[in-house]
Design a protein around this motif. Structure first.
Motif, short mmCIF file in Angstrom:
data_model
loop_
_atom_site.label_atom_id
_atom_site.label_comp_id
_atom_site.label_asym_id
_atom_site.label_seq_id
_atom_site.Cartn_x
_atom_site.Cartn_y
_atom_site.Cartn_z
N THR A 1 0.61 -5.46 -3.40
CA THR A 1 -0.80 -5.32 -3.77
C THR A 1 -1.21 -6.54 -4.59
O THR A 1 -0.46 -7.00 -5.44
CB THR A 1 -1.00 -4.05 -4.63
N ARG B 1 0.82 -1.20 0.00
CA ARG B 1 0.00 0.00 0.00
C ARG B 1 0.86 1.26 0.00
O ARG B 1 1.98 1.23 0.50
CB ARG B 1 -0.92 0.00 1.24
N THR C 1 -5.45 -3.51 -9.85
CA THR C 1 -5.48 -2.24 -10.58
C THR C 1 -6.49 -2.25 -11.72
O THR C 1 -6.56 -1.30 -12.50
CB THR C 1 -4.08 -1.91 -11.13
N TYR D 1 -6.94 2.78 -9.60
CA TYR D 1 -6.92 2.64 -8.14
C TYR D 1 -8.06 1.71 -7.71
O TYR D 1 -9.23 2.01 -7.95
CB TYR D 1 -7.08 4.03 -7.53
N ASN E 1 -2.45 6.71 -10.19
CA ASN E 1 -2.25 5.47 -9.43
C ASN E 1 -2.65 4.31 -10.33
O ASN E 1 -3.82 4.22 -10.71
CB ASN E 1 -3.12 5.55 -8.17
N PRO E 2 -1.74 3.42 -10.72
CA PRO E 2 -0.34 3.30 -10.31
C PRO E 2 0.65 3.81 -11.35
O PRO E 2 1.86 3.79 -11.08
CB PRO E 2 -0.19 1.78 -10.21
N HIS F 1 -11.13 3.15 -5.81
CA HIS F 1 -12.12 3.85 -6.65
C HIS F 1 -13.10 2.86 -7.25
O HIS F 1 -14.32 3.02 -7.13
CB HIS F 1 -11.41 4.57 -7.82
N ARG G 1 1.61 -3.50 -9.00
CA ARG G 1 1.81 -2.17 -8.43
C ARG G 1 2.84 -2.26 -7.32
O ARG G 1 2.63 -2.98 -6.32
CB ARG G 1 0.49 -1.64 -7.87
#
Lengths: 425, 425
Positions: free
Chosen positions: B374, B37, B379, B140, B189-190, B143, B392
């Motif tokens: 991650t 993270r 992603t 992300y 991101n990322p 999201h 990521r």
């Protein structure tokens, strides 16, 4: 002074003339006073502002191996969960730490009930044709507005001196569309009623038709005595579990009126299953609420016993204000027999019932004389008091001397509105 | 070292044997490292922990006549709104102050779109048959999960070096069921991509069929350079207004990676009409977010210029870590031509594309050797990377020496998974 009901028309007319003169004198003072909301006074905030310095460097923020400054620990710091379990009498695993506002946690719960459902829901409430919610009244306008904002039908349940009218509640929950009830079990807003043991037991033993019926248990004033000894309260979560419906109750509390209203911490408490369910949904919404502030509060408040000591300091500020309100009402209004009120020993309000049909007029008169009060009707669903009678007095914010002036105005307005009504002018 | 593609089978087999030995050696070290993270390191938190002492007594909390300790001021302290307008380039009236998490503000917006609708909505999104949301990917995971949790259909839009594939976006928004797009416009991101001027203009000039189409503009890394000069960004709110759709964009930012992730402040910015609309809905949900923490931040961060100075201090911790990641990849992986990656100058991630079909295997191997990354696929919408390739890397948390060890492991795992794939073992 004799009761207005025993005056004849000419006596009333004379009293009206005098009261009008008194009211004009009030207006001439050009006051600007606020008794609208249960806001702590600056003196109370000053009493607890040493909370600002309990954490002063980075290492202070590390607790039980967790750096409160960094991301993580969704449900809140273990020490904060322990603190609240001590105050509320539940288990730490039954708590979820919120931010500065317990209202937000309540809103989130209702919002998620609408979009995702609660444990036991057959479908999200948003997919139900009708959702009804029980609103013991007079009650807290912000509670009612949450459910109203999602389109729920609000059902008024009369408050008694022991809490909501339980005969009616037990009848109403047989309707599967009735999904919950708003409760402030200790020093209810605004009546200051402590729910009786019987009321609490009957609530815990409710057999609602809705499998996802939610008792919204806002324990906002759980340690908020300003007069007399701390009054213990039962752990509603255990009581519901013992009655066989462990998931029926959601309890809320905060430090808004213990430390700083604009910068406190809040908590939601429920069965471990409910907390797991909510944590899963909350994980989509945030990483965690402010953990540094959680730790700041735990270090400052320590435990329930120490919190009660702090509440005694608040009481020294609060008690004289409530005494002023009650003394003024006793002196100026009681002999006239035109209104009734409660005499609470905790909480933030005096609930006043003016002559039916006059509350709006009283508050309009007050506003014209520079005294702002909670809107008439605010304590009822949809802001409509069927008797146009209930007035919520919030004496905490003004200093005692200002409060005396505000109460003078209120008493004059109570009389004036009653006289206008009696004389039908 | 020669590229794997130029090795014959026996060379590959020999390389596999060697890499397996290297991997076993990695495992034997018993590491426990985390690059999962985008968490700031303790060194970064220590750099800014003097924020804890900027407010030390009650009078420090009074600003512009407002006592930040008490209830009120829903939209946030005026000085905090001015601070964010300085950072983001919008107007103070276009801001709404949140709590510790901008993610919560984003969630709240989507949640309210579902239950109440946004300005321009024909009905709440929850009453629509289908809601689709554009997800530039890699992107992300949090999201994507917000919109997924409300049942939206997530549509992958490929990321380019200039931002989302705008040809595709312009096509997709002709569908009135497409209600919005997730964007991280600076140091995405990322991928660490800064949306090009053209991309930003095309987004601002979008003509979506949905009248309530929402550009979710998460400016999470707006001042987060760790290498080189600050890169200015345009005010998306003005651009949308100039293009005739002032209500189309909702911008978000926070101090999570400026001060303390667990105790920062956040902001939502949009047209004044949008902010008024949301304030009305938010008024049901809270009195205000933590205003003492708002003031603490304003006193500490002062303005954009001073914030950029603080970000340079973060850069001194961050830059060597990114250099380590990129050096290790350059040295151990580049010659083999089995993966590609970006070289960002800001943000929190290195986006690595492993040999297609190996990302999950790489991360499983890493995990077995004590290095947590991650999740593969995170992603992409629904956590499914169609190429099983994107990884990521979040290098911020571990100290450089631990990071070197973790990258050694990752490089070995990248090789091992590629060799297994090539040899089909």
């Amino acid at each position: 002074m004799i009761p207005y009901s025993r005056m004849d028309r000419s006596q009333l007319q004379q009293e009206l003339d005098e009261t009008r003169r008194a009211y004009d004198a009030c207006k001439a003072r050009g006051l600007k006073l606020n008794m609208a909301r249960g806001r702590p006074a600056k003196a109370q905030l000053d009493l607890v502002s040493d909370i600002l310095t309990v954490l002063t460097d980075g290492d202070d923020c590390i607790v039980d191996g967790v750096d409160a400054r960094n991301y993580g620990v969704l449900e809140g710091l273990p020490c904060a969960r322990e603190y609240w379990s001590d105050v509320l009498g539940c288990k730490p695993e039954q708590t979820f730490m919120g931010g500065a506002s317990s209202l937000t946690l309540m809103y989130d719960l209702i919002s998620k009930a609408y979009t995702h459902g609660l444990p036991g829901s057959e479908r999200p409430w948003g997919k139900e044709e009708t959702v009804k919610f029980l609103c013991p009244s007079p009650g807290y306008d912000r509670h009612f507005r949450i459910t109203e904002s999602f389109g729920a039908e609000l059902i008024t349940v009369p408050m008694t001196e022991n809490g909501p009218d339980m005969d009616l509640v037990e009848q109403l929950v047989k309707d599967p569309q009735v999904k919950g009830i708003w409760c402030v079990p200790k020093y209810s807003n605004p009546d200051g009623v402590i729910y009786s043991e019987e009321t609490v037991m009957r609530l815990a033993r409710l057999q609602p038709a809705a499998p996802d019926f939610a008792i919204m248990w806002d324990n906002a004033y759980c340690v908020h005595e300003f007069d007399g000894e701390y009054v213990p309260f039962p752990d509603i979560i255990s009581l519901c579990a013992e009655a066989g419906r462990p998931d029926m109750v959601w309890e809320f509390a905060s430090t808004s009126k213990i430390t700083l209203p604009g910068a406190g911490i809040s908590v939601m408490a429920s069965s471990e299953g409910n907390i797991r369910y909510m944590s899963k949904l909350m994980a989509v919404q945030l990483i965690s609420y402010d953990k540094v502030n959680q730790l700041r509060h735990v270090r400052y408040l320590k435990d329930k016993a120490h919190t009660l000591q702090i509440m005694q300091r608040h009481a020294t500020v609060m008690a004289p204000k409530f005494r002023m309100v009650l003394d003024m009402l006793q002196k100026h209004i009681a002999p006239l027999q035109i209104a009734g009120w409660n005499s609470p020993k905790g909480g933030y309000f005096v609930s006043l019932n003016a002559m039916p049909g006059t509350a709006k007029r009283v508050l309009a008169l007050c506003a014209q004389a520079g005294v702002v009060m909670t809107d008439a009707g605010a304590t009822y669903p949809y802001g409509i008091d069927p008797n146009d009678s209930n007035i919520r007095i919030a004496p905490s914010l003004p200093p005692v001397e200002e409060l005396e002036q505000a109460m003078e105005v209120l008493c004059v307005c109570l009389k004036l509105a009653a006289l206008e009504k009696l004389l039908d002018t």
